[in-house]
Design a protein around this motif. Structure first.
Motif, PDB file in Angstrom:
ATOM      1  N   GLY A   1       0.811  -1.215   0.000  1.00 52.70           N
ATOM      2  CA  GLY A   1       0.000   0.000   0.000  1.00 52.70           C
ATOM      3  C   GLY A   1       0.840   1.258   0.000  1.00 52.70           C
ATOM      4  N   PHE A   2       2.180   1.100  -0.100  1.00 52.36           N
ATOM      5  CA  PHE A   2       3.076   2.256  -0.129  1.00 52.36           C
ATOM      6  C   PHE A   2       2.783   3.114  -1.359  1.00 52.36           C
ATOM      7  N   GLY A   3       3.204   4.368  -1.289  1.00 53.79           N
ATOM      8  CA  GLY A   3       3.108   5.229  -2.462  1.00 53.79           C
ATOM      9  C   GLY A   3       2.412   6.551  -2.177  1.00 53.79           C
ATOM     10  N   PRO A   4       2.316   7.414  -3.208  1.00 50.47           N
ATOM     11  CA  PRO A   4       1.805   8.764  -3.012  1.00 50.47           C
ATOM     12  C   PRO A   4       0.286   8.851  -3.076  1.00 50.47           C
ATOM     13  N   THR A   5      -0.254   9.778  -2.291  1.00 53.25           N
ATOM     14  CA  THR A   5      -1.649  10.180  -2.367  1.00 53.25           C
ATOM     15  C   THR A   5      -1.668  11.699  -2.358  1.00 53.25           C
ATOM     16  N   GLY A   6      -2.780  12.283  -2.721  1.00 53.76           N
ATOM     17  CA  GLY A   6      -2.898  13.743  -2.686  1.00 53.76           C
ATOM     18  C   GLY A   6      -2.999  14.330  -4.075  1.00 53.76           C
ATOM     19  N   GLY A   7      -2.709  15.636  -4.171  1.00 52.95           N
ATOM     20  CA  GLY A   7      -2.823  16.323  -5.447  1.00 52.95           C
ATOM     21  C   GLY A   7      -4.259  16.516  -5.887  1.00 52.95           C
ATOM     22  N   LEU A   8      -5.189  16.498  -4.913  1.00 53.45           N
ATOM     23  CA  LEU A   8      -6.601  16.632  -5.256  1.00 53.45           C
ATOM     24  C   LEU A   8      -6.856  17.952  -5.977  1.00 53.45           C
ATOM     25  N   GLY A   9      -7.474  17.868  -7.143  1.00 56.25           N
ATOM     26  CA  GLY A   9      -7.756  19.041  -7.942  1.00 56.25           C
ATOM     27  C   GLY A   9      -6.713  19.312  -9.009  1.00 56.25           C
ATOM     28  N   SER A  10      -5.636  18.547  -9.014  1.00 53.21           N
ATOM     29  CA  SER A  10      -4.566  18.768  -9.992  1.00 53.21           C
ATOM     30  C   SER A  10      -4.882  18.171 -11.346  1.00 53.21           C
TER      31      SER A  10
END
Length: 226
Positions: free
Chosen positions: A55-64
């Motif tokens: 489950g490692f890795g990036p999350t976020g950037g909502l709206g990008s």
């Protein structure tokens, strides 16, 4: 008279037979001892495991307009912490970025420090300037299921020591800075000995002025016994 003489003679003979025998004493017994001393020196061993949990890795950037996904160099229990493609002006959380394992018999415990061996190095294309400050760009926080791209976190610092190897691939030399990293770079400590583990997430906060490029940096963990 003969009778008594005979009895006396027998008695005398009996006394002779009953006489104690002479026992010669052997050598006197002696004992000795050897004293054994040894000292167990305190030791500290450490291991850093990138991408240490499924489950490692990036999350976020909502709206990008882009969905973050780990880059190709990120693999479970190894590889690099690869945020993949990210968008300037947004924040990202990289879950299960690095796990630090410490084994020590030092009853006073230990301190773990973590710093960037350099600032962020740009390539493909090389930006102008070629580096970007790691401070206020890349952050760390203890792993927790509730972490988000906006969780409070602490910024990494560029080391004041000397990077070993290209961009610090082999670590950091602190011999010219008192032998240890600065206190502000401490990320974890323990007051006891044992086999202990701590996981860390990373946050990436991209200001609107950072140039388009591929950036990389070595994050060096240093463990020192108390």
């Amino acid at each position: 008279m003969r009778r008594y003489a005979a009895v006396f003679a027998v008695a005398a003979l009996s006394l002779t037979l009953a006489s104690p025998q002479i026992v010669r004493a052997g050598p006197a017994a002696t004992t000795g001892s050897a004293q054994l001393n040894y000292k167990i020196l305190p030791t500290v061993k450490a291991q850093v495991v990138p991408n240490y949990l499924s489950g490692f890795g990036p999350t976020g950037g909502l709206g990008s307009g882009a969905t973050p996904t780990p880059g190709p160099s990120a693999v479970l229990n190894g590889g690099t912490v690869d945020f993949g493609n990210v968008v300037v002006g947004y924040q990202y959380l990289y879950k299960y970025a690095a796990q630090v394992k410490v084994q020590t018999n030092d009853n006073a415990g230990f301190v773990v420090y973590s710093e960037g061996a350099t600032d962020l190095n740009g390539s493909n294309p090389v930006p102008v300037p070629a580096t970007w400050p790691i401070f206020s760009t890349l952050y760390w926080l203890p792993s927790n299921a509730s972490n988000s791209p906006f969780s409070p976190a602490t910024s990494f610092n560029k080391t004041s020591g000397n990077p070993i190897g290209l961009n610090g691939v082999n670590g950091i030399d602190y011999s010219g800075t008192g032998g240890i990293p600065p206190a502000m770079s401490a990320v974890w400590s323990s007051p006891v000995a044992g086999n202990l583990v701590q996981g860390f997430d990373y946050e990436l906060r991209l200001s609107g002025t950072i140039p388009a490029s591929q950036f990389n940096v070595y994050i060096v963990y240093t463990v020192i016994g108390n």
